[in-house]
Design a protein around this motif. Structure first.
Motif: not given
Length: 364
Positions: A167-170, A205-207, A227-230, A233-234
């Motif tokens: 929740t704290e990620r871009p 992208g967390g894993l 999801m690719v864009r996000g 970003e992360n």
């Protein structure tokens, strides 16, 4: 020899992850394992191990027994010391204050000076009692009763340098995996400096982000452009500094990866759950089966996380199931984790069992 101080509540899973950074891991008691040797940099990367301690003595979970064991032990170091005791999960009922006082007295009697603020050496006293986890893919996880005090000098502690909470990620989406879990799955798939890990269903992208944070090059794919864009970003936020590993994010179908054979060292992915059973142009079963087949084409090891047991399709795709775990997340979600090895890769077998009612998934 070292004692491993495990973290979390599922010891067999923690011990299995620890085996990526230690040799001959053997579960001794709740929250405590033994190993013949450790890769210190690997221990620092672990999610579910707190620390490795150079073994001094082992006895019963009792202060008097611990004191006697320490008096008889060889102590091959000099400098200031401190004692830190822990009653693992409150299982032993030992007073840690009493244990620290009595064990500290033994060290003083043997010529050490105590420095509680900045000691040269820390003696860890782990008191643990009760049943061990029961799991056929982990040595020592036999469900038997334990009563243990493990005394050891702190050798290396896990860094626990995870990415911030989702929740704290871009870029965030509901249902994102906790960073510690993502780190553990990346480690089990072989993430480490000099290796490359793929997540073919990366979502936010967390894993693969955790794979990058432990030094692996990260490759991430997803069928959804959002999801690719996000994920990009992360990755830019947490893997964008100079000296970070390489990373690549692309829009791709997990069942038809744009990669050559044996391009990677490992694959790890979190398959869609429940109501998400129809994804793009695939039914869920076809998607997972196809992704498993592609994973076996591009890498020798994989970790699959899902809301159900996919061992049958994994074997059909050419994988050996080295270990299977069930990990409860909350009342309505239990994650099924498969640790997979291709036939030409080395690894520890033990959970490769039929998918029938007589052989249910392993539980902790």
């Amino acid at each position: 020899m070292y004692w491993l101080e495990l973290a979390g509540e599922t010891d067999a899973f923690a011990a299995r992850e620890a085996a990526t950074a230690a040799t001959g891991v053997d579960l001794l008691a709740p929250g405590v394992a033994r190993t013949g040797g450790v890769d210190r940099s690997g221990i620092r990367r672990l999610a579910y191990t707190r620390a490795a301690h150079e073994a001094v003595a082992r006895t019963d979970a009792d202060v008097d027994a611990a004191v006697a064991a320490l008096r008889a032990a060889s102590l091959d170091r000099s400098g200031t010391v401190a004692v830190r005791a822990r009653d693992v999960r409150g299982t032993s009922g030992v007073s840690t204050e009493e244990a620290e006082r009595e064990l500290g007295g033994v060290l003083v009697d043997r010529g050490f000076d105590v420095d509680l603020d900045d000691p040269d050496h820390v003696l860890r006293a782990l008191f643990s009692a009760g049943p061990r986890a029961d799991h056929d893919a982990v040595a020592g996880a036999d469900g038997g009763d334990a009563d243990l005090c493990a005394l050891g000098w702190v050798a290396v502690e896990a860094a626990r340098d995870f990415a911030p909470n989702p929740t704290e990620r871009p870029f965030f989406q509901p249902g994102s995996m906790a960073p510690a879990d993502a780190r553990a799955y990346a480690n089990l798939a072989g993430a480490a400096p000099g290796r490359t890990l793929l997540d073919p269903m990366c979502g936010t992208g967390g894993l693969p982000l955790e794979a990058g944070l432990v030094g692996a090059d990260a490759v991430a794919c997803d069928a959804q452009a959002k999801m690719v864009r996000g994920a990009r970003e992360n990755f830019r936020e947490y893997l964008g500094s100079e000296g970070s590993p390489e990373w690549h994010v692309a829009r791709a179908d997990a069942t038809a990866l744009p990669l050559p054979d044996d391009a990677l060292d490992g694959v790890a992915f979190d398959a869609p759950y429940g109501r998400q059973s129809k994804i793009a142009r695939h039914e869920l079963a076809d998607l997972v089966a196809g992704a498993l087949a592609e994973a076996a084409r591009v890498a020798p090891r994989a970790v699959l996380v899902a809301d159900r047991d996919w061992r049958g399709p994994a074997r059909e795709a050419g994988w050996t199931v080295d270990a299977a775990f069930e990990r409860r997340v909350h009342r309505s979600l239990t994650r099924h984790v498969l640790v997979l090895r291709r036939g030409d890769a080395s690894g520890n077998a033990g959970a490769d069992r039929p998918d029938d009612p007589a052989s249910p998934p392993d539980r902790e």
